[in-house]
Scaffold this active site. Structure first.
Site, PDB file in Angstrom:
ATOM      1  N   LEU A  71      -4.557  -8.223  -0.586  1.00 20.11           N
ATOM      2  CA  LEU A  71      -3.670  -7.184  -0.292  1.00 20.11           C
ATOM      3  C   LEU A  71      -4.036  -6.333   1.038  1.00 20.11           C
ATOM      4  O   LEU A  71      -3.334  -5.822   1.507  1.00 20.11           O
ATOM      5  CB  LEU A  71      -3.552  -6.241  -1.504  1.00 20.11           C
ATOM      6  CG  LEU A  71      -2.995  -6.563  -2.834  1.00 20.11           C
ATOM      7  CD1 LEU A  71      -3.952  -7.436  -3.614  1.00 20.11           C
ATOM      8  CD2 LEU A  71      -2.261  -5.384  -3.314  1.00 20.11           C
TER       9      LEU A  71
ATOM     10  N   TYR B 253       3.237  -6.187  13.195  1.00 22.76           N
ATOM     11  CA  TYR B 253       2.827  -6.354  11.748  1.00 22.76           C
ATOM     12  C   TYR B 253       3.479  -7.598  11.043  1.00 22.76           C
ATOM     13  O   TYR B 253       2.847  -8.258  10.397  1.00 22.76           O
ATOM     14  CB  TYR B 253       3.151  -4.836  11.242  1.00 22.76           C
ATOM     15  CG  TYR B 253       3.139  -5.186   9.703  1.00 22.76           C
ATOM     16  CD1 TYR B 253       1.803  -5.027   8.970  1.00 22.76           C
ATOM     17  CD2 TYR B 253       4.417  -5.337   8.857  1.00 22.76           C
ATOM     18  CE1 TYR B 253       1.650  -5.048   7.503  1.00 22.76           C
ATOM     19  CE2 TYR B 253       4.051  -5.407   7.467  1.00 22.76           C
ATOM     20  CZ  TYR B 253       2.811  -5.187   6.817  1.00 22.76           C
ATOM     21  OH  TYR B 253       2.593  -5.364   5.349  1.00 22.76           O
TER      22      TYR B 253
ATOM     23  N   SER C 119      -7.992   3.680   4.497  1.00 27.92           N
ATOM     24  CA  SER C 119      -6.794   4.317   4.006  1.00 27.92           C
ATOM     25  C   SER C 119      -6.808   4.517   2.243  1.00 27.92           C
ATOM     26  O   SER C 119      -6.182   5.441   1.847  1.00 27.92           O
ATOM     27  CB  SER C 119      -5.436   3.435   4.450  1.00 27.92           C
ATOM     28  OG  SER C 119      -5.617   2.402   3.926  1.00 27.92           O
TER      29      SER C 119
END
Length: 308
Positions: A72, A139, A36
């Site tokens: 991250l 998530y 991404s």
């Protein structure tokens, strides 16, 4: 100066963090699978290692030469995580486990980026870090599991700071990405003359933190490592309703910006507001950028991007 490993460094937050670390004189190695993130936006002084955090051996090998790890890397879109839960779990929970293990093995501090999604729908009040975590999404559940890995390793000597960012926004956030937040999408709509669609009655509220403020918190966390584990919210402590946000963006983008009702949604998180007290006490951190100023900066950036 130190040499830090940033996983997911080609993403929105990762690029800003990498730039800040380099500007402070540190060396940075970025591990990113480029699923991404865009490597073209990564500062040229950073060293890019292409790979995924699911590769425990690669993470461990890279960490051997580092002074600290910022983790991250994640599949940060709730929709994407729900569409492919096995892959999301492997990256979000498994990747966190690998980052924790790599930092512990090399005896270096870890800053683990979690999410306010771990709280679930906590109501309109500000939540502190000891609030019971009841995530509503897979998530959020995976992020919470990642925290548990860090907490367990901290019991055995790892220095781990867990940061739970709330709604992060700012220049560099791609409005067309499935990972984009409501602010970048509203600005893109306003600049194109498209109505801003607000779901439900617009009373749902969020704690919006500007990217520069969050980066100040992350760098403070790595600069002051401490034994054991610490959890801090990355937030402003100020709630803004989605309707108020749309109105302000409309005013900042010019006249004749329309706001229309979208499809009302049931379920999900109605309110998300953080208590910034722990970050203030431990790191002297308080968000400095007001929403109005942050919106202006983000709008200016998106205007410049649209004109290119």
């Amino acid at each position: 100066m130190a040499h830090h490993l940033v996983t997911g460094g080609c993403g929105f937050i990762g690029r800003h963090l990498t730039a800040a670390l380099l500007e402070a004189g540190h060396e940075v190695t970025v591990l990113d699978d480029l699923s991404s993130g865009d490597p073209a936006t990564l500062p040229s002084a950073a060293r890019l290692e292409e790979g995924c955090v699911t590769d425990a051996n690669k993470l461990a090998s890279l960490a051997e030469d580092m002074d600290g790890v910022f983790h991250l890397a994640a599949i940060a879109s709730i929709a994407a995580a729900e569409a492919n839960p096995e892959r999301a779990h492997a990256v979000n929970a498994g990747g966190a486990a690998n980052a924790v293990a790599a930092a512990a093995r090399s005896h270096i501090p870890l800053v683990l980026i979690s999410s306010a999604a771990v709280y679930g729908d906590a109501g309109p009040g500000a939540v502190s870090e000891d609030y019971p975590c009841l995530p509503l999404s897979s998530y959020g559940a995976d992020k919470l599991q990642g925290e548990h890995y860090a907490l367990k390793a901290a019991d055995n000597g790892l220095s781990a700071t867990i940061v739970r960012p709330f709604n992060v926004y700012g220049p560099g956030q791609d409005a067309g990405s499935p990972y984009a937040g409501v602010i970048s999408r509203f600005i893109a709509a306003a600049l194109s003359g498209t109505p801003l669609r607000v779901d439900g009655d617009g009373s749902q509220s969020r704690d919006f933190i500007f990217i520069d403020d969050l980066i100040r918190l992350l760098t403070a966390c790595i600069s002051r490592p401490r034994p054991g584990a610490l959890i801090v919210n990355g937030c402003t402590g100020i709630a803004t309703s989605v309707k108020a946000l749309a109105t302000e963006i409309g005013q900042l983008c010019g006249d004749n910006i329309r706001i229309e009702p979208g499809t009302g949604r049931s379920g999900g998180v109605a309110h998300s507001l953080g208590d910034p007290g722990q970050a203030a006490e431990m790191f002297g951190f308080r968000a400095q950028i007001t929403l109005a100023d942050g919106l202006r900066r983000t709008i200016d950036w998106q205007r410049g991007t649209n004109s290119q």
